[in-house]
Design a protein around this motif. Structure first.
Motif, short mmCIF file in Angstrom:
data_model
loop_
_atom_site.label_atom_id
_atom_site.label_comp_id
_atom_site.label_asym_id
_atom_site.label_seq_id
_atom_site.Cartn_x
_atom_site.Cartn_y
_atom_site.Cartn_z
N CYS A 105 -6.81 11.39 10.86
CA CYS A 105 -7.56 10.96 9.67
C CYS A 105 -8.89 10.34 10.10
CB CYS A 105 -6.75 9.96 8.87
SG CYS A 105 -5.32 10.69 8.08
N PRO A 106 -9.98 10.75 9.45
CA PRO A 106 -11.28 10.22 9.84
C PRO A 106 -11.55 8.79 9.37
CG PRO A 106 -11.54 11.83 8.10
CD PRO A 106 -10.09 11.82 8.47
N SER A 107 -10.82 8.32 8.34
CA SER A 107 -11.07 6.97 7.84
C SER A 107 -9.77 6.38 7.29
CB SER A 107 -12.14 6.99 6.73
OG SER A 107 -11.63 7.61 5.58
N TRP A 108 -9.85 5.07 6.98
CA TRP A 108 -8.69 4.39 6.41
C TRP A 108 -8.34 4.95 5.04
CZ3 TRP A 108 -5.36 1.47 8.85
CH2 TRP A 108 -5.73 0.87 10.03
N LEU A 109 -9.34 5.35 4.28
CA LEU A 109 -9.10 5.92 2.96
C LEU A 109 -8.22 7.16 3.08
CD1 LEU A 109 -10.16 6.06 -0.17
CD2 LEU A 109 -11.43 7.97 0.77
N HIS A 110 -8.55 8.02 4.02
CA HIS A 110 -7.76 9.23 4.20
C HIS A 110 -6.34 8.92 4.68
CE1 HIS A 110 -11.86 10.94 4.32
NE2 HIS A 110 -11.27 11.90 3.64
N LEU A 111 -6.20 7.93 5.55
CA LEU A 111 -4.87 7.55 6.03
C LEU A 111 -4.00 7.02 4.90
CD1 LEU A 111 -2.93 7.25 8.40
CD2 LEU A 111 -3.85 4.96 8.74
N HIS A 112 -4.58 6.19 4.04
CA HIS A 112 -3.82 5.70 2.89
C HIS A 112 -3.44 6.84 1.95
CE1 HIS A 112 -3.70 1.40 3.48
NE2 HIS A 112 -4.98 1.41 3.83
N LEU A 113 -4.33 7.79 1.77
CA LEU A 113 -4.01 8.94 0.91
C LEU A 113 -2.93 9.82 1.54
CD1 LEU A 113 -7.52 9.97 -0.44
CD2 LEU A 113 -5.66 8.86 -1.67
N VAL A 114 -2.98 10.00 2.85
CA VAL A 114 -1.97 10.81 3.54
C VAL A 114 -0.59 10.18 3.41
CG1 VAL A 114 -1.22 11.46 5.87
CG2 VAL A 114 -3.50 12.02 5.11
N THR A 115 -0.53 8.86 3.39
CA THR A 115 0.77 8.21 3.24
C THR A 115 1.19 8.06 1.78
OG1 THR A 115 -0.26 6.02 3.34
CG2 THR A 115 0.55 6.95 5.40
N ALA A 116 0.26 8.06 0.85
CA ALA A 116 0.59 7.85 -0.56
C ALA A 116 0.97 9.13 -1.29
CB ALA A 116 -0.58 7.19 -1.29
N VAL A 117 0.32 10.23 -0.96
CA VAL A 117 0.55 11.47 -1.71
C VAL A 117 1.99 11.97 -1.56
CG1 VAL A 117 -0.12 13.90 -1.86
CG2 VAL A 117 -1.86 12.13 -1.82
N PRO A 118 2.60 11.96 -0.37
CA PRO A 118 4.02 12.37 -0.30
C PRO A 118 4.95 11.47 -1.12
CG PRO A 118 3.07 12.43 1.88
CD PRO A 118 2.06 11.79 0.98
N GLN A 119 4.62 10.19 -1.21
CA GLN A 119 5.43 9.31 -2.03
C GLN A 119 5.34 9.70 -3.50
OE1 GLN A 119 4.22 5.30 -1.30
NE2 GLN A 119 4.88 5.35 0.83
N LEU A 120 4.16 10.05 -3.95
CA LEU A 120 3.99 10.47 -5.34
C LEU A 120 4.72 11.78 -5.61
CD1 LEU A 120 0.22 9.63 -5.85
CD2 LEU A 120 2.17 8.47 -6.87
N LEU A 121 4.69 12.69 -4.63
CA LEU A 121 5.38 13.97 -4.82
C LEU A 121 6.90 13.83 -4.84
CD1 LEU A 121 3.16 16.26 -2.54
CD2 LEU A 121 3.12 16.06 -5.03
N CYS A 122 7.43 12.79 -4.18
CA CYS A 122 8.88 12.59 -4.10
C CYS A 122 9.41 11.75 -5.24
CB CYS A 122 9.25 11.96 -2.77
SG CYS A 122 9.05 13.08 -1.37
N LEU A 123 8.56 11.22 -6.09
CA LEU A 123 9.05 10.37 -7.20
C LEU A 123 10.06 11.06 -8.11
CD1 LEU A 123 6.01 8.21 -8.32
CD2 LEU A 123 8.08 7.49 -7.16
N PRO A 124 9.88 12.35 -8.47
CA PRO A 124 10.89 12.97 -9.33
C PRO A 124 12.27 13.07 -8.68
CG PRO A 124 8.87 14.25 -9.37
CD PRO A 124 8.70 13.20 -8.32
N LEU A 125 12.36 13.00 -7.36
CA LEU A 125 13.66 13.07 -6.69
C LEU A 125 14.51 11.83 -6.97
CD1 LEU A 125 12.57 14.51 -3.24
CD2 LEU A 125 13.66 15.72 -5.14
N TYR A 126 13.88 10.70 -7.23
CA TYR A 126 14.62 9.48 -7.49
C TYR A 126 15.31 9.51 -8.85
CZ TYR A 126 12.53 7.29 -3.43
OH TYR A 126 12.14 7.00 -2.16
N LEU A 127 14.78 10.29 -9.75
CA LEU A 127 15.37 10.33 -11.10
C LEU A 127 16.48 11.35 -11.16
CD1 LEU A 127 12.04 10.10 -13.08
CD2 LEU A 127 13.62 8.27 -12.53
#
Length: 127
Positions: A105-127
């Motif tokens: 990742c070139p910046s902290w913004l990208h690193l936070h996005l790389v870690t946040a997007v999979p969490q958002l995609l997995c949210l429907p699995l919890y329900l």
């Protein structure tokens, strides 16, 4: 602040899961974790970023304690050893994957996005 959130979450997580239920704690913690992880990428004002990281730490422990308990409760007695082992194994894999992700990742913004997007995609699995 993240470690402070883990401390607070470890003190409150068990009481909250006993009072309101482990499944509800898991779903609410997963949603809050995904939202705060995404918000921390875009919060440029330091106190807000630190508050989001603290909330992420609290919810991380909520996810850990509730998934650990539910995994053991929902498994057959002869398989009670597997949920804690698999949770620890997946946590270790996630921590090991942070080093290559941070390097790519070139910046902290990208690193936070790389870690946040999979969490958002997995949210429907919890329900």
């Amino acid at each position: 602040m993240y470690m402070t959130g883990l401390l607070v979450g470890s003190l409150m997580g068990g009481a909250i899961s006993d009072r309101y239920g482990k499944r509800l704690l898991l779903v609410v913690s997963a949603v809050l974790q995904a939202v705060t992880a995404l918000c921390s990428a875009f919060l440029l004002f330091s106190p807000f970023h630190l508050a989001a990281r603290c909330i992420a730490g609290i919810t991380c422990y909520g996810i850990n304690i509730s998934s650990f308990s539910l995994g053991v409760e929902w498994s057959l007695p002869r398989y009670h050893i597997w949920p804690p082992a698999l949770l620890s194994f997946s946590f270790s894999l996630g921590m090991m994957s942070l080093a290559p992700a941070a390097d790519l990742c070139p910046s902290w913004l990208h690193l936070h996005l790389v870690t946040a997007v999979p969490q958002l995609l997995c949210l429907p699995l919890y329900l």
